[in-house]
Design a protein around this motif. Structure first.
Motif, mmCIF file in Angstrom:
data_model
loop_
_atom_site.group_PDB
_atom_site.id
_atom_site.type_symbol
_atom_site.label_atom_id
_atom_site.label_comp_id
_atom_site.label_asym_id
_atom_site.label_seq_id
_atom_site.Cartn_x
_atom_site.Cartn_y
_atom_site.Cartn_z
ATOM 1 N N TYR A 114 -13.013 -32.691 -9.289
ATOM 2 C CA TYR A 114 -11.584 -32.950 -9.398
ATOM 3 C C TYR A 114 -10.870 -33.065 -8.048
ATOM 4 O O TYR A 114 -9.648 -33.082 -8.007
ATOM 5 N N GLN A 115 -11.607 -33.134 -6.966
ATOM 6 C CA GLN A 115 -10.927 -33.239 -5.672
ATOM 7 C C GLN A 115 -10.245 -34.603 -5.532
ATOM 8 O O GLN A 115 -10.684 -35.590 -6.118
ATOM 9 N N ASP A 116 -9.230 -34.644 -4.754
ATOM 10 C CA ASP A 116 -8.474 -35.874 -4.506
ATOM 11 C C ASP A 116 -9.308 -36.787 -3.612
ATOM 12 O O ASP A 116 -9.668 -36.419 -2.499
ATOM 13 N N PRO A 117 -9.633 -38.022 -4.077
ATOM 14 C CA PRO A 117 -10.456 -38.918 -3.261
ATOM 15 C C PRO A 117 -9.772 -39.318 -1.956
ATOM 16 O O PRO A 117 -10.438 -39.648 -0.979
ATOM 17 N N GLN A 118 -8.460 -39.294 -1.938
ATOM 18 C CA GLN A 118 -7.719 -39.652 -0.735
ATOM 19 C C GLN A 118 -7.746 -38.528 0.300
ATOM 20 O O GLN A 118 -7.523 -38.755 1.483
ATOM 21 N N SER A 119 -7.988 -37.297 -0.174
ATOM 22 C CA SER A 119 -8.021 -36.140 0.720
ATOM 23 C C SER A 119 -9.160 -35.213 0.279
ATOM 24 O O SER A 119 -8.917 -34.172 -0.333
ATOM 25 N N PRO A 120 -10.421 -35.589 0.566
ATOM 26 C CA PRO A 120 -11.551 -34.772 0.102
ATOM 27 C C PRO A 120 -11.583 -33.410 0.790
ATOM 28 O O PRO A 120 -10.968 -33.202 1.833
ATOM 29 N N THR A 121 -12.323 -32.518 0.186
ATOM 30 C CA THR A 121 -12.475 -31.168 0.723
ATOM 31 C C THR A 121 -13.127 -31.232 2.102
ATOM 32 O O THR A 121 -14.058 -31.998 2.329
ATOM 33 N N ASP A 122 -12.629 -30.427 3.009
ATOM 34 C CA ASP A 122 -13.176 -30.351 4.363
ATOM 35 C C ASP A 122 -14.638 -29.908 4.285
ATOM 36 O O ASP A 122 -14.995 -29.015 3.519
ATOM 37 N N SER A 123 -15.505 -30.528 5.087
ATOM 38 C CA SER A 123 -16.940 -30.212 5.044
ATOM 39 C C SER A 123 -17.214 -28.763 5.428
ATOM 40 O O SER A 123 -18.127 -28.131 4.906
ATOM 41 N N SER A 124 -16.433 -28.208 6.338
ATOM 42 C CA SER A 124 -16.642 -26.802 6.717
ATOM 43 C C SER A 124 -16.291 -25.870 5.555
ATOM 44 O O SER A 124 -16.943 -24.837 5.366
ATOM 45 N N ALA A 125 -15.290 -26.242 4.748
ATOM 46 C CA ALA A 125 -14.946 -25.436 3.575
ATOM 47 C C ALA A 125 -16.075 -25.500 2.551
ATOM 48 O O ALA A 125 -16.422 -24.493 1.919
ATOM 49 N N PHE A 126 -16.664 -26.677 2.389
ATOM 50 C CA PHE A 126 -17.783 -26.830 1.462
ATOM 51 C C PHE A 126 -18.981 -25.992 1.915
ATOM 52 O O PHE A 126 -19.630 -25.331 1.105
ATOM 53 N N ILE A 127 -19.264 -25.993 3.203
ATOM 54 C CA ILE A 127 -20.371 -25.191 3.743
ATOM 55 C C ILE A 127 -20.096 -23.708 3.540
ATOM 56 O O ILE A 127 -20.993 -22.940 3.178
ATOM 57 N N THR A 128 -18.868 -23.293 3.736
ATOM 58 C CA THR A 128 -18.484 -21.896 3.524
ATOM 59 C C THR A 128 -18.699 -21.496 2.067
ATOM 60 O O THR A 128 -19.218 -20.421 1.774
ATOM 61 N N GLN A 129 -18.315 -22.381 1.155
ATOM 62 C CA GLN A 129 -18.484 -22.078 -0.273
ATOM 63 C C GLN A 129 -19.963 -22.041 -0.653
ATOM 64 O O GLN A 129 -20.387 -21.203 -1.449
ATOM 65 N N THR A 130 -20.758 -22.924 -0.073
ATOM 66 C CA THR A 130 -22.193 -22.924 -0.337
ATOM 67 C C THR A 130 -22.834 -21.642 0.189
ATOM 68 O O THR A 130 -23.695 -21.043 -0.466
ATOM 69 N N ALA A 131 -22.398 -21.201 1.352
ATOM 70 C CA ALA A 131 -22.912 -19.943 1.909
ATOM 71 C C ALA A 131 -22.507 -18.765 1.023
ATOM 72 O O ALA A 131 -23.304 -17.844 0.803
ATOM 73 N N ALA A 132 -21.299 -18.805 0.507
ATOM 74 C CA ALA A 132 -20.847 -17.734 -0.389
ATOM 75 C C ALA A 132 -21.706 -17.707 -1.655
ATOM 76 O O ALA A 132 -22.062 -16.635 -2.157
ATOM 77 N N TYR A 133 -22.041 -18.894 -2.161
ATOM 78 C CA TYR A 133 -22.906 -18.962 -3.344
ATOM 79 C C TYR A 133 -24.271 -18.346 -3.036
ATOM 80 O O TYR A 133 -24.819 -17.609 -3.854
ATOM 81 N N SER A 134 -24.822 -18.620 -1.872
ATOM 82 C CA SER A 134 -26.106 -18.046 -1.476
ATOM 83 C C SER A 134 -26.018 -16.527 -1.405
ATOM 84 O O SER A 134 -26.953 -15.815 -1.803
ATOM 85 N N GLN A 135 -24.896 -16.016 -0.921
ATOM 86 C CA GLN A 135 -24.708 -14.571 -0.851
ATOM 87 C C GLN A 135 -24.642 -13.965 -2.249
ATOM 88 O O GLN A 135 -25.194 -12.895 -2.493
ATOM 89 N N VAL A 136 -23.974 -14.649 -3.167
ATOM 90 C CA VAL A 136 -23.886 -14.160 -4.545
ATOM 91 C C VAL A 136 -25.285 -14.095 -5.155
ATOM 92 O O VAL A 136 -25.636 -13.110 -5.811
ATOM 93 N N GLU A 137 -26.097 -15.121 -4.929
ATOM 94 C CA GLU A 137 -27.475 -15.111 -5.436
ATOM 95 C C GLU A 137 -28.278 -13.959 -4.848
ATOM 96 O O GLU A 137 -29.018 -13.281 -5.562
ATOM 97 N N ALA A 138 -28.147 -13.744 -3.553
ATOM 98 C CA ALA A 138 -28.887 -12.670 -2.889
ATOM 99 C C ALA A 138 -28.452 -11.299 -3.409
ATOM 100 O O ALA A 138 -29.288 -10.412 -3.633
ATOM 101 N N LEU A 139 -27.162 -11.123 -3.618
ATOM 102 C CA LEU A 139 -26.670 -9.849 -4.143
ATOM 103 C C LEU A 139 -27.151 -9.614 -5.570
ATOM 104 O O LEU A 139 -27.469 -8.483 -5.947
ATOM 105 N N GLN A 140 -27.218 -10.679 -6.367
ATOM 106 C CA GLN A 140 -27.723 -10.552 -7.737
ATOM 107 C C GLN A 140 -29.185 -10.140 -7.723
ATOM 108 O O GLN A 140 -29.612 -9.279 -8.480
#
Length: 140
Positions: free
Chosen positions: A43-69
């Protein structure tokens, strides 16, 4: 602007639905987190996509959630093994326990049963199965 607001509302609705169905009352789990991440990308706006650093941060957070589980699962497994070992050490010991009528009963533990659906071991004393938590004294 209206499109972005409705997209955010649908992401919120998806998150609430996922949190309710996948994690119950315990909170969000890694699957819910991944669904939110995918919904955000969808659902991101195609005219203003999510910043790549924000996406990397979210991916890293997901990895942390998996590791904690995984760590949580390992801790639960270790706790179960520790309980089994402790309960097994009771075999052959003289014990006292509080009977349901309030009297103290003494006997020797002949066996210990650890059910997979229960968190507490059952000691067999004189043919009676007693929850380990009801034991009041243990001696050699």
């Amino acid at each position: 602007m209206t499109l972005k607001v409705s997209a955010d509302a649908s992401i919120l609705a998806a998150a609430q639905s996922s949190a309710t169905t996948t994690a119950g009352t315990t909170g969000m789990d890694k699957d819910t987190f991944l669904k939110l991440l995918v919904a955000q990308m969808k659902y991101q706006d195609p005219q203003s996509p999510t910043d790549s650093s924000a996406f990397i941060t979210q991916t890293a957070a997901y990895s942390q959630v998996e590791a904690l589980q995984a760590l949580s699962d390992q801790n639960a497994s270790m706790l179960a093994m520790q309980r089994a070992t402790t309960a097994g050490a009771l075999v052959g010991k003289s014990v006292s326990y509080l009977a349901t009528d309030g009297t103290t009963v003494k006997g020797t533990v002949s066996s210990v049963t650890i059910a997979t659906d229960s968190t507490e071991a059952q000691a067999t004393v004189g043919g009676t199965s007693i929850p380990v938590s009801r034991l009041t004294a243990i001696s050699a």
